[in-house]
Design a protein around this motif. Structure first.
Motif, mmCIF file in Angstrom:
data_model
loop_
_atom_site.group_PDB
_atom_site.id
_atom_site.type_symbol
_atom_site.label_atom_id
_atom_site.label_comp_id
_atom_site.label_asym_id
_atom_site.label_seq_id
_atom_site.Cartn_x
_atom_site.Cartn_y
_atom_site.Cartn_z
ATOM 1 N N LEU A 59 40.085 49.327 29.578
ATOM 2 C CA LEU A 59 40.889 48.680 30.609
ATOM 3 C C LEU A 59 40.405 49.072 31.996
ATOM 4 O O LEU A 59 40.566 48.322 32.947
ATOM 5 C CB LEU A 59 42.364 49.043 30.456
ATOM 6 C CG LEU A 59 42.784 50.456 30.876
ATOM 7 C CD1 LEU A 59 43.276 50.441 32.317
ATOM 8 C CD2 LEU A 59 43.842 51.001 29.969
ATOM 9 N N VAL A 74 39.490 45.718 34.865
ATOM 10 C CA VAL A 74 40.438 45.426 35.927
ATOM 11 C C VAL A 74 40.199 46.252 37.177
ATOM 12 O O VAL A 74 40.306 45.748 38.292
ATOM 13 C CB VAL A 74 41.878 45.669 35.429
ATOM 14 C CG1 VAL A 74 42.875 45.390 36.538
ATOM 15 C CG2 VAL A 74 42.173 44.801 34.219
ATOM 16 N N GLN A 124 40.802 42.342 25.711
ATOM 17 C CA GLN A 124 41.666 42.429 26.881
ATOM 18 C C GLN A 124 41.620 41.125 27.659
ATOM 19 O O GLN A 124 40.556 40.536 27.841
ATOM 20 C CB GLN A 124 41.253 43.575 27.808
ATOM 21 C CG GLN A 124 42.154 43.686 29.051
ATOM 22 C CD GLN A 124 41.682 44.735 30.038
ATOM 23 O OE1 GLN A 124 40.680 44.555 30.699
ATOM 24 N NE2 GLN A 124 42.408 45.841 30.114
ATOM 25 N N SER A 172 43.375 39.582 31.408
ATOM 26 C CA SER A 172 44.047 40.040 32.621
ATOM 27 C C SER A 172 44.282 38.878 33.573
ATOM 28 O O SER A 172 43.406 38.019 33.744
ATOM 29 C CB SER A 172 43.209 41.110 33.339
ATOM 30 O OG SER A 172 42.971 42.211 32.500
ATOM 31 N N PRO A 176 46.764 43.622 39.233
ATOM 32 C CA PRO A 176 46.788 42.973 37.925
ATOM 33 C C PRO A 176 48.240 42.624 37.564
ATOM 34 O O PRO A 176 49.050 43.512 37.290
ATOM 35 C CB PRO A 176 46.211 44.039 36.980
ATOM 36 C CG PRO A 176 45.464 44.981 37.875
ATOM 37 C CD PRO A 176 46.247 45.004 39.154
ATOM 38 N N ASN A 181 48.220 42.764 32.185
ATOM 39 C CA ASN A 181 47.096 43.133 31.327
ATOM 40 C C ASN A 181 47.537 43.019 29.877
ATOM 41 O O ASN A 181 48.592 43.543 29.498
ATOM 42 C CB ASN A 181 46.638 44.569 31.600
ATOM 43 C CG ASN A 181 45.988 44.729 32.963
ATOM 44 O OD1 ASN A 181 45.390 43.804 33.481
ATOM 45 N ND2 ASN A 181 46.101 45.915 33.537
ATOM 46 N N GLY A 217 49.645 45.980 35.966
ATOM 47 C CA GLY A 217 48.592 46.952 36.218
ATOM 48 C C GLY A 217 48.874 47.790 37.453
ATOM 49 O O GLY A 217 49.949 47.711 38.066
ATOM 50 N N SER A 234 48.548 49.742 30.483
ATOM 51 C CA SER A 234 48.141 48.705 31.437
ATOM 52 C C SER A 234 47.764 49.314 32.778
ATOM 53 O O SER A 234 47.279 48.611 33.670
ATOM 54 C CB SER A 234 49.266 47.683 31.616
ATOM 55 O OG SER A 234 50.446 48.301 32.108
#
Length: 289
Positions: free
Chosen positions: A12, A16, A61, A63, A83, A86, A100, A148
Motif C-alpha cells: 500500500l 498511494v 489494491q 485506490s 486517498p 483504499n 488513506g 489503509s
C-alpha cells in the motif's frame, strides 16, 4: 494462510503514498489544479528486505485519490493529497477498505524566472486505518492486517527545480526529498530519501506526454523485520509514462502506467508490478483583478 506470514504489507505504501512528480514551479495566485483518480494494481512478486523475490498469493489494491493544488500567492502553493478509499486484499482473503493518510504540502518558490526552484514541506497525517484486518476465505481462523494508512506522522521535505524551452512544448524537472519518519505503536521507522526526474512534451498542441524515473531508499539499513505493515525498509526504482488530453473546456483526462525495477535502488520490502491510473482533472484559471 500460505505465505501470508511474510506479507505484513508494504504494497500500500508505494501505490498511494509515493512522492508525486515534483516541479520547481508554483501556481499563480488564484490558479488551481484538482484531480480525482482511480488506480489499480495486483502482483504475486514480493521482494524481501534482502531483495529476494518471493512468489506469494496474489495481492491487489485499488485506490480512489483526490489531489489538489491552489496558488495562495504567486510564490506560495498549498497542495493536498488524500486517498478517499483504499481497497486491499489477497486472493485468499476478503477485501477491506478505508480512508488513506492525508498529505498536506506547503510549497514556496525560491526562484521563479530563469531556473524555477521551489522548496516544500509536507506533513503526512495518519487519518487512515492503521489496523484493518482481512479475514481468510480459506481458513476462517486466520486474518491479516491490510491497513489503509501507516498509522504514523511523518514529514516530507522536497527541493525541486524545472525548466521549459520557451515556446517549444518541452519541460523537465528534477527533485530530491527527505522523509522524516516517527513511530507507530512503539516501533520507530527509518527515515527515507527520494529522488526523481521527469520530462514532458506536448504533441499536436493538445496531448501532453510525460515520462518519470523515481527512486526511494532508506537512510538506515534495515536487516530485521520490524513491521512490514508500515513500509519500513522499503526501497525501489520506479518508472512511468503518462498522457493527458483535453475533454471539455478546462477538464482533462489523465492516463498513467507505472512499474518497478532495480536501476537506482534495489527493490526491497515491496510488491512489484504494473500500476494503472485513470484520472480526470480541472485547471482553475485565476480571475482577473
Amino acid at each position: 494462510m500460505k505465505n501470508l506470514k511474510f506479507l505484513q504489507i508494504a504494497a500500500l505504501f508505494f501505490v498511494v503514498q509515493e512522492v508525486d512528480g515534483q516541479s520547481g514551479w508554483t501556481k499563480s495566485k488564484g490558479e488551481g489544479f484538482f484531480q480525482t483518480s482511480f488506480s489499480t494494481f495486483n502482483s504475486k512478486d514480493y521482494f524481501t528486505l534482502e531483495g529476494e523475490k518471493l512468489l506469494t498469493n496474489r495481492f491487489h489494491q485499488q485506490s480512489i485519490v483526490f489531489y489538489g493544488e491552489y496558488g495562495v500567492t504567486d510564490k506560495f502553493t498549498v497542495i493536498a493529497n488524500l486517498p478517499l478509499q483504499n481497497f486491499n486484499g489477497f486472493e485468499t482473503t476478503e477485501t477491506v477498505s478505508g480512508l488513506g493518510d492525508l498529505r498536506l504540502e506547503f510549497k514556496h518558490s525560491l526562484l521563479k524566472k530563469f531556473l524555477p526552484l521551489a522548496i516544500s514541506v509536507a506533513p503526512e497525517i495518519p487519518t487512515g486505518r492503521a489496523n484493518n484486518f482481512a479475514n481468510s476465505i480459506v481458513n476462517d481462523f486466520e486474518r491479516i492486517n491490510l491497513p489503509s494508512g501507516d498509522g504514523e506522522f511523518n514529514v516530507w521535505t522536497t527541493l525541486a527545480t524545472s525548466f521549459a524551452l520557451g515556446d517549444f512544448p518541452f519541460y523537465g524537472s528534477l527533485f530530491g526529498s527527505y522523509n522524516y519518519r516517527t513511530q507507530y505503536d512503539g516501533i520507530s521507522f527509518s527515515d527515507q530519501m527520494a529522488v526523481g526526474v521527469e520530462f514532458g512534451y506536448k504533441f499536436f498542441d493538445k496531448v501532453w506526454v510525460n515520462a518519470r524515473l523515481n527512486g526511494l531508499t532508506s537512510v538506515d539499513e534495515i536487516t530485521e523485520v520490524t513491521d512490514f505493515v508500515r513500509g519500513d525498509g522499503t526501497e525501489y526504482t520506479s518508472y512511468s509514462i503518462g498522457a493527458s488530453v483535453p475533454v471539455y473546456k478546462e477538464f482533462h483526462l489523465n492516463l498513467n502506467y507505472r512499474n518497478f525495477n532495480d536501476l537506482l535502488f534495489q527493490r526491497k520490502n515491496i510488491y512489484s508490478g504494473g500500476v494503472f491510473t485513470l484520472g480526470i482533472y480541472y485547471n482553475l484559471k485565476p480571475t482577473a483583478e
